[in-house]
Design a protein around this motif. Structure first.
Motif, PDB file in Angstrom:
ATOM      1  N   ARG A 158      34.998 -18.170  16.149  1.00  0.00           N
ATOM      2  CA  ARG A 158      34.820 -17.436  14.900  1.00  0.00           C
ATOM      3  C   ARG A 158      33.476 -16.712  14.885  1.00  0.00           C
ATOM      4  O   ARG A 158      32.478 -17.215  15.415  1.00  0.00           O
ATOM      5  CB  ARG A 158      34.877 -18.386  13.707  1.00  0.00           C
ATOM      6  CG  ARG A 158      36.251 -18.940  13.401  1.00  0.00           C
ATOM      7  CD  ARG A 158      36.243 -19.708  12.081  1.00  0.00           C
ATOM      8  NE  ARG A 158      35.297 -20.834  12.092  1.00  0.00           N
ATOM      9  CZ  ARG A 158      34.895 -21.484  11.009  1.00  0.00           C
ATOM     10  NH1 ARG A 158      35.363 -21.131   9.812  1.00  0.00           N
ATOM     11  NH2 ARG A 158      34.058 -22.486  11.092  1.00  0.00           N
ATOM     12  N   VAL A 198      32.750 -17.343   9.592  1.00  0.00           N
ATOM     13  CA  VAL A 198      32.231 -18.646   9.166  1.00  0.00           C
ATOM     14  C   VAL A 198      31.732 -18.546   7.723  1.00  0.00           C
ATOM     15  O   VAL A 198      32.047 -19.391   6.871  1.00  0.00           O
ATOM     16  CB  VAL A 198      31.105 -19.124  10.103  1.00  0.00           C
ATOM     17  CG1 VAL A 198      30.440 -20.374   9.543  1.00  0.00           C
ATOM     18  CG2 VAL A 198      31.658 -19.403  11.501  1.00  0.00           C
ATOM     19  N   GLY A 254      39.885 -22.079  11.085  1.00  0.00           N
ATOM     20  CA  GLY A 254      40.199 -21.989  12.499  1.00  0.00           C
ATOM     21  C   GLY A 254      41.623 -21.519  12.729  1.00  0.00           C
ATOM     22  O   GLY A 254      41.903 -20.722  13.632  1.00  0.00           O
ATOM     23  N   THR A 279      33.581 -24.794  14.373  1.00  0.00           N
ATOM     24  CA  THR A 279      34.931 -24.893  13.824  1.00  0.00           C
ATOM     25  C   THR A 279      35.528 -26.238  14.199  1.00  0.00           C
ATOM     26  O   THR A 279      35.477 -26.629  15.373  1.00  0.00           O
ATOM     27  CB  THR A 279      35.828 -23.763  14.383  1.00  0.00           C
ATOM     28  OG1 THR A 279      35.242 -22.503  14.039  1.00  0.00           O
ATOM     29  CG2 THR A 279      37.234 -23.849  13.813  1.00  0.00           C
TER      30      THR A 279
END
Length: 330
Positions: free
Chosen positions: A92, A97, A103, A135
């Motif tokens: 990511r 984020v 995810g 993640t």
């Protein structure tokens, strides 16, 4: 060409996988030595002629243009069901984020983008390009399982990870009913053998395929010292991986040249034959037709134990380099 099963999957792959990092718009990514579409197609066509059916690319290669070049070529020249296409997705982004993109959502979006680039309905092998420390693993494994159940990826693999991470991921898959990783694409060649400490034994024990990248150390195992190439001159990233160990690696490269001369074959063939004796299908990056020929010929070269031991004997431990050095927990 010779073929084999990719780990526990039902995918039959050529012993040489064509790495497509060298194909793509040279203005669209990190590398400036990549081939345009016309030149890329000529190299890929030579691969088909030599029996290669396994192609590896990534969403990150030259802004997705590597995927686009490969997809258009295969649509014009091959039957999709006879090809094994692998692509990879990155962790990511900071924006994802911060925006709390899960995810699962990330995996889905990345695959959809790759499928659009490739012009395909599915990929045969979807590879987790590098470990995402921000993640939760559960989300990544769940996301990969979802795309497999949707029929958009047949199997999943992983790249650039530690053996403990792969073992942990597949243990989670077993406990939660997720699809497991069937292959690992790590950095492994005659002058960088750190995978032998833990990853190689894990893969042998669990029946996982090894499809190592950089099998020729960005050309350093293909030519004698003093002989250069455009990539060796311009690939700054490869210099960071192999520059520091140049003196330690010199004896191995010299011995590689000696063995190749005695056998009247190229250094490329010997280096790949050594790796073919230990892995499933090395991912060989090529940018010329003669490189394809040389790689394909390596599958018919059987190194005897004395030659292999002679090549291995000077090896000294190396610090982690490249992605594995850069992508560590903070």
């Amino acid at each position: 060409m010779k073929y084999t099963r990719l780990g526990s999957s039902d995918l039959t792959v050529s012993r040489i996988c064509m790495g497509c990092m060298g194909f793509g718009d040279s203005t669209a990514g990190f590398h400036h030595w990549t081939l345009g579409e016309k030149e890329s197609r000529a190299v890929m066509e030579r691969g088909l002629e030599k029996g290669i059916n396994f192609f590896d690319t990534a969403a990150a290669y030259q802004g997705g243009s590597s995927e686009r070049f490969l997809g258009r070529f295969l649509a014009d020249h091959a039957r999709r069901e006879e090809m094994v296409v692998a692509t990879k997705f990155l962790p990511r982004t900071d924006e994802e984020v911060e925006g709390r993109v899960s995810g699962q959502e990330h995996v889905q979006a990345m695959l959809e983008k790759s499928l659009t680039n490739l012009g395909m309905e599915y990929v045969d092998l979807y590879i987790y390009h590098m470990w995402d420390y921000r993640t939760p693993l559960w989300e990544v494994m769940d996301g990969l399982t979802r795309v497999v159940r949707q029929g958009k990826a047949r199997y999943v693999g992983i790249s650039n990870c530690y053996a403990w991470q792969l073992a942990k991921a597949n243990a989670l898959a077993g406990a939660e009913g997720f699809v497991p990783f069937v292959s690992v694409q790590g950095h492994y060649n005659l002058i960088f053998r750190e995978e032998e400490r833990e990853m190689v034994p894990l893969c042998r024990h669990d029946g996982l395929a090894m499809t190592p990248y950089s099998p020729l150390a960005a050309g350093r195992l293909s030519r004698k010292p003093g002989v250069s190439s455009r990539r060796m001159e311009e690939d700054s990233y490869a210099k960071t991986k192999y520059g520091a160990g140049r003196e330690d690696d010199a004896e191995i490269i010299a011995r590689l040249g000696q063995v190749a001369d005695r056998l009247s074959v190229s250094m490329t063939r010997v280096a790949l034959a050594w790796l073919l004796g230990r892995t499933t299908a090395p991912v060989v990056g090529v940018t010329r037709g003669d490189q394809v020929d040389d790689a394909a010929a390596a599958v018919d070269l059987d190194l005897d134990l004395k030659d292999a031991a002679y090549l291995e004997e000077p090896y000294a431990p190396h610090p982690l380099v490249g992605v594995m050095a850069d992508n560590r927990p903070v």
